[in-house]
Motif scaffolding. Structure first.
Motif, PDB file in Angstrom:
ATOM      1  N   GLY A  89      69.695  27.391   6.834  1.00  0.00           N
ATOM      2  CA  GLY A  89      68.434  27.050   7.696  1.00  0.00           C
ATOM      3  C   GLY A  89      69.326  26.228   8.915  1.00  0.00           C
ATOM      4  O   GLY A  89      70.190  25.999   8.900  1.00  0.00           O
ATOM      5  N   LEU A  90      68.334  26.409   9.837  1.00  0.00           N
ATOM      6  CA  LEU A  90      68.788  25.937  11.153  1.00  0.00           C
ATOM      7  C   LEU A  90      67.861  24.830  11.546  1.00  0.00           C
ATOM      8  O   LEU A  90      67.865  24.148  12.797  1.00  0.00           O
ATOM      9  N   LYS A  91      66.933  24.130  10.731  1.00  0.00           N
ATOM     10  CA  LYS A  91      66.258  22.829  11.216  1.00  0.00           C
ATOM     11  C   LYS A  91      67.182  21.697  11.256  1.00  0.00           C
ATOM     12  O   LYS A  91      68.242  21.722  10.558  1.00  0.00           O
ATOM     13  N   PRO A  92      66.896  20.790  12.157  1.00  0.00           N
ATOM     14  CA  PRO A  92      68.008  19.732  12.181  1.00  0.00           C
ATOM     15  C   PRO A  92      68.164  19.192  10.959  1.00  0.00           C
ATOM     16  O   PRO A  92      69.279  18.634  11.109  1.00  0.00           O
ATOM     17  N   GLU A  93      67.386  18.899   9.813  1.00  0.00           N
ATOM     18  CA  GLU A  93      67.891  18.188   8.915  1.00  0.00           C
ATOM     19  C   GLU A  93      68.743  19.233   8.003  1.00  0.00           C
ATOM     20  O   GLU A  93      69.518  18.792   6.997  1.00  0.00           O
ATOM     21  N   GLN A  94      68.853  20.632   8.467  1.00  0.00           N
ATOM     22  CA  GLN A  94      69.326  21.526   7.451  1.00  0.00           C
ATOM     23  C   GLN A  94      70.820  21.747   8.062  1.00  0.00           C
ATOM     24  O   GLN A  94      71.606  22.312   7.408  1.00  0.00           O
ATOM     25  N   LEU A  95      71.161  21.053   9.281  1.00  0.00           N
ATOM     26  CA  LEU A  95      72.581  21.262   9.802  1.00  0.00           C
ATOM     27  C   LEU A  95      73.575  20.433   9.197  1.00  0.00           C
ATOM     28  O   LEU A  95      72.893  19.272   8.766  1.00  0.00           O
ATOM     29  N   HIS A  96      74.733  20.764   9.592  1.00  0.00           N
ATOM     30  CA  HIS A  96      75.866  19.836   8.944  1.00  0.00           C
ATOM     31  C   HIS A  96      75.914  18.565  10.183  1.00  0.00           C
ATOM     32  O   HIS A  96      76.019  18.743  11.403  1.00  0.00           O
ATOM     33  N   GLU A  97      75.574  17.513   9.872  1.00  0.00           N
ATOM     34  CA  GLU A  97      75.638  16.263  10.615  1.00  0.00           C
ATOM     35  C   GLU A  97      74.617  16.488  11.975  1.00  0.00           C
ATOM     36  O   GLU A  97      74.950  16.032  13.016  1.00  0.00           O
ATOM     37  N   GLN A  98      73.472  17.017  11.757  1.00  0.00           N
ATOM     38  CA  GLN A  98      72.537  17.497  12.676  1.00  0.00           C
ATOM     39  C   GLN A  98      72.989  18.243  13.650  1.00  0.00           C
ATOM     40  O   GLN A  98      72.464  18.183  14.876  1.00  0.00           O
ATOM     41  N   ARG A  99      74.193  18.585  13.593  1.00  0.00           N
ATOM     42  CA  ARG A  99      74.898  19.588  14.697  1.00  0.00           C
ATOM     43  C   ARG A  99      75.316  21.148  14.512  1.00  0.00           C
ATOM     44  O   ARG A  99      75.109  21.793  15.486  1.00  0.00           O
ATOM     45  N   ASP A 100      75.786  21.320  13.256  1.00  0.00           N
ATOM     46  CA  ASP A 100      76.535  22.432  13.109  1.00  0.00           C
ATOM     47  C   ASP A 100      75.800  23.286  11.822  1.00  0.00           C
ATOM     48  O   ASP A 100      75.130  22.660  11.019  1.00  0.00           O
ATOM     49  N   LEU A 101      75.897  24.414  11.851  1.00  0.00           N
ATOM     50  CA  LEU A 101      75.662  25.226  10.662  1.00  0.00           C
ATOM     51  C   LEU A 101      76.269  24.739   9.511  1.00  0.00           C
ATOM     52  O   LEU A 101      77.223  24.595   9.681  1.00  0.00           O
ATOM     53  N   LYS A 102      75.322  24.600   8.558  1.00  0.00           N
ATOM     54  CA  LYS A 102      75.889  23.993   7.275  1.00  0.00           C
ATOM     55  C   LYS A 102      76.838  25.130   6.858  1.00  0.00           C
ATOM     56  O   LYS A 102      76.404  26.156   6.229  1.00  0.00           O
TER      57      LYS A 102
END
Lengths: 412, 482
Positions: A356-369
């Motif tokens: 997912g691409l929600k801020p909290e789903q990103l790696h360090e709120q920056r990258d696609l996890k």
């Protein structure tokens, strides 16, 4: 095929539906019933994209509601004159890659999204070291994982007998090491006479054994290339141009396709570090993706007789930030995309546990996890192609990855 | 096997730290150490002879060139509209039989465009300076620092026109100063600001950032810490990268409007600068304007990680891929105790017994090899004779494939295709120089002297032709390794 097989065909769908607990269920299944390793004369080409490919632009998740906002100014669309190419209804392909879309539709390409190595920092050079050395961390770069793979195979087999091909004047680290490495690059000036080369071979034999060895390997490669025919045109663009990528792919295909040629090759395309003015459907990244797409088509035609036994794996050191930066580009990120292309690929599959691409789903709120370890993919491919056992892969090829099972079912 | 006699060690030292013996000046290799030390001068390395003085005039000329080009393009567009598609017709016509495509409309001898013209001039001047140098120690240090702080002309016209000026203005005057001065000169040079995108970076809380809603580009900040100072494992975080990026917002290049100074020169633009304090490596920087970045760079330059990183890189470049630990420790100590005095560091390198005693394992880089070959053969190359071989050998001038510069280990250069290509280059140089070299056997003595092995002497003596003899000399292990 049973229900499990269907599940396996569309992992992205499954992930989208939220059945994350089923992730990698296939990892625990018995190996696919294909011809036993050894009866197939496999070919494996690894393409490294240097500079960190933006996986969110190459394979945009247009079905994700967060995508368009993150990608202001460079987002791709489902419709319109420059529409992205549909894959599975959730993921699309950049419009500059029609050949890959065709191969995917024909069941000869799979795409692994939200993938990465175990590296979580943002240095290109360390990222490439980790990707190519196959080690758990950077700084252990004396040999590459493809080289150690060859060194781990029984010496009599075609794969180890013919060594690996490193394309370029400076071959990629992934093939460097103890096992023999052949070298080739698109010729750009007149070659020296055979007599001079012979005399230098003799001189090195007496005074400089390491140089004697590399020269011997260069001569071997050239012999194979010359037997395969056509002298190549000289000059031309570099590995960051569409023309250069095509020429490199032609030469690599000629060598890897030869009866007595190397079975394994590694090559690098450059220029993927898109900090500024990355572009959307058109522009800088689109031009590079078009070059890569052309190279894939070149592999397909150049390797036609052995295409059914071939896997081309396209990887990059990491991805780019999910959000567009202040200069309409993207900075160094983590999760990205990898491609598996070839007649031996069990294709038409998006392989992703989509984070997912929600801020909290990103790696360090920056990258696609990253949710898929690219080493599990690589292990799965080479295990099935070359019949390597799990322990060898976990100890020699990718040291310290005993807990990371080879992904199964990637190969037909 | 190797001759470890004193004269042979001294010739090796000239190759290790410099560009090799110059024929006709072999009159003894006495005082090699003193001859190398002569190059260490407070004013830096000698300046090559070029027609443009610096970044500002180059910038002005570049902008003028781009304006003219734009006007010409516009004129063609207008003419094309009036000519009812005639241009399209000509372009799509098939080439006449036997006539290669692309030659139909192109002028016979295209004049290089401004950025390429100045790049050519800078390249020739740089190589010419290296050919004239006595030992070449300062030139080798210029190459080292220019690679450490590399820019690439593949970035575009701006860096193509500025790469030479960057080396002349930021590198050469500072290689025997303090590392801090070198660092600040490099990071504030228009070529570097363009290469790593800092001129595009806008502080999110700056006047421009609030107005336009655009923001940071952290490319330069990251590479300053990873590649230029601390090293990748030097102990910084993503948060530090973002902080440094904010600290150096406003470090930019003057545009054609000349609003902040001479077009093409460095300027600090307060309108782009992120106001307020920033925490970097645990310390908060609250200085005003450009001073904030100057203070941050000065601290990075003096950081212990920087000392260790630079010491290791220097020892690896000059001595061995795996340099003696004691040498690295000594260079680190000198760096730290002198506050990054690069003259002291260079002196410590060439006077170290460890640096002298190491066996010749390093393969000369393509640039070192080509310059040493031109010196040995007494050639004065034109641009094509420089750019052609360097391109095929994988080390074109000022064009590494990434901001980490060209590789500096044998694993990268001593490769099958790399060696094979070097032989092609040596064969071509041998053919070009055969007419001007009287006796290749005598040349072996002049450029390798006591370093030449019996096998190399014999191979050269038994060559089937003079060009082949010269190629064998250039490709001999003693010429290739240092």
């Amino acid at each position: 095929m049973g229900a499990d097989d269907c599940e396996r065909m569309t992992p992205s769908r499954r992930a989208v539906l939220g059945a994350a607990s089923a992730l990698f269920a296939w990892s625990y299944m018995p190996k696919f019933a294909h011809a036993a390793a050894g009866s197939r004369d496999s070919r494996f080409l690894l393409v490294v994209l240097r500079g960190a490919l933006d996986g969110l632009s190459a394979v945009p998740p247009l079905g994700d509601p967060g995508y368009a906002d993150l990608r202001e100014g460079i987002a791709l669309a489902k419709d319109g004159p420059e529409a992205a190419l549909p894959l599975d209804g959730f993921f699309y392909l950049h419009p500059a890659m029609p050949n890959l879309a065709r191969l995917y539709a024909n069941g000869q390409a799979s795409i692994v999204h939200a993938s990465a190595t175990g590296y979580r920092e943002r240095s290109h050079f360390d990222g490439q070291d980790v990707l190519e050395s196959g080690q758990g961390g950077p700084g252990k770069t004396d040999s590459g994982w493809l080289n150690r793979l060859i060194a781990s195979l029984p010496p009599g087999e075609a794969v180890s007998r013919h060594g690996a091909l490193g394309v370029g004047v400076v071959p990629p680290l992934v093939v460097r090491g103890q096992a023999p490495v052949l070298g080739w690059a698109p010729p750009r000036m007149a070659r020296a006479g055979a007599d001079l080369v012979q005399r230098l071979g003799d001189l090195y034999g007496e005074r400089d054994p390491p140089l004697a060895l590399v020269l011997k390997r260069a001569i071997e490669t050239e012999l194979i290339a010359s037997r395969q025919g056509a002298e190549q045109p000289r000059g031309g663009g570099g590995p960051d141009s569409a023309e250069g990528m095509k020429r490199i792919a032609e030469g690599a295909a000629r060598l890897v396709g030869a009866e007595d040629g190397p079975r394994i090759a590694a090559l690098a395309f450059e220029g993927w570090d898109t900090h500024a003015n990355e572009g959307g459907a058109k522009g800088r990244l689109a031009t590079l993706l078009g070059g890569l797409d052309g190279a894939l088509a070149t592999f397909e035609s150049g390797l036609k007789p052995v295409w059914k036994d071939t896997v081309v794996m396209v990887v990059t050191e990491f991805g780019r930030t999910a959000r567009v930066n202040g200069t309409v580009g993207t900075d160094h990120g983590t999760g990205t995309v990898a491609f598996l292309v070839g007649g031996a690929v069990r294709g038409k599959r998006m392989i992703a546990d989509w984070p997912g691409l929600k801020p909290e789903q990103l790696h360090e709120q920056r990258d696609l996890k990253p949710t898929t370890d690219i080493r599990a993919v690589a292990k799965g491919v080479v295990a099935d192609l070359f019949g390597l056992s799990g322990p060898v892969l976990a100890e020699k090829v990718f040291p310290g990855t005993g807990g990371l099972a080879p992904m199964q079912g990637l190969i037909v | 096997m190797a001759d470890r006699s004193e004269p042979s060690q001294k010739v090796l030292a000239l190759q290790r730290f410099g560009l090799g013996l110059k024929p006709g000046r072999a009159a003894g290799v006495a005082d090699v150490r003193e001859r190398l030390l002569v190059d260490i001068r407070s004013e830096g390395a000698p300046q090559p002879n070029v027609s443009f003085s610096g970044a500002a005039p180059i910038g002005r000329a570049l902008y003028a060139f781009e304006d003219e080009e734009r006007a010409a393009r516009e004129a063609r567009r207008v003419a094309g509209q009036q000519g009812v598609g005639q241009g399209v017709q000509v372009a799509s016509a098939p080439p006449a039989p036997g006539q290669p495509q692309g030659q139909m409309t192109a002028p016979a001898q295209p004049v290089p465009q401004f950025p390429q013209a100045i790049y050519r001039e800078e390249a020739v001047a740089r190589v010419q300076g290296a050919l004239e140098a006595e030992t070449g120690f300062a030139e080798r240090l210029v190459q080292f620092w220019s690679n450490h702080f590399c820019v690439s002309v593949a970035k575009g016209n701006f860096v193509r026109a500025m790469a030479g000026a960057f080396e002349r203005e930021a590198i050469r005057p500072n290689i025997f100063g303090r590392f801090e001065e070198l660092l600040i000169a490099v990071e504030s040079h228009p070529a570097m600001l363009n290469f790593l995108d800092n001129q595009l970076s806008i502080g999110p809380d700056s006047r421009a950032g609030k107005r336009r809603g655009r923001g940071l580009n952290e490319n330069l900040a990251r590479e300053i810490m990873e590649l230029h100072t601390l090293g990748v494992s030097g102990g910084y975080t993503q948060g530090d990268v973002t902080s440094l990026a904010r600290i150096i917002t406003g470090w930019t290049v003057v545009g054609r409007d000349a609003r902040l100074g001479f077009p093409g020169s460095f300027a600090f633009n307060p309108g782009l600068h992120d106001p307020g304090g920033q925490r970097l490596l645990g310390k908060v920087y609250r200085q005003e304007g450009k001073e904030k970045g100057m203070a941050a760079l000065a601290d990075l330059a003096r950081h212990p990680s920087t000392a260790a990183f630079i010491a290791h890189k220097l020892a690896r470049h000059f001595v061995a891929d795996e340099p003696p630990q004691a040498l690295v420790a000594e260079l680190t100590r000198v760096f730290r105790e002198t506050g990054g005095d690069l003259a002291a560091l260079s002196r410590a390198l060439v006077t170290s017994e460890l640096a002298w005693a190491a066996p010749a394992t390093k393969l000369r880089t393509p640039q070192e090899f080509l310059v040493a070959a031109f010196r040995a053969l007494g050639r004065k190359p034109d641009f094509g004779q420089i750019a052609g071989p360097l391109g095929v050998m994988g080390q074109p001038l000022w064009q590494p494939s990434g901001p980490d510069g060209y590789p500096d280990t044998n694993a990268a250069w001593a490769t099958p295709e790399g060696i094979k290509t070097r032989i092609d280059v040596a064969a071509q140089l041998g053919r070009q120089a055969a007419g001007s070299v009287a006796d290749p056997r005598a040349l072996v003595e002049e450029v390798l002297g006591p370093l030449a092995s019996a096998q190399t002497r014999q191979a050269v003596a038994r060559a089937e032709s003079k060009p082949q003899a010269l190629a064998l000399l250039l490709m001999s292990p003693e010429f290739q390794r240092r």
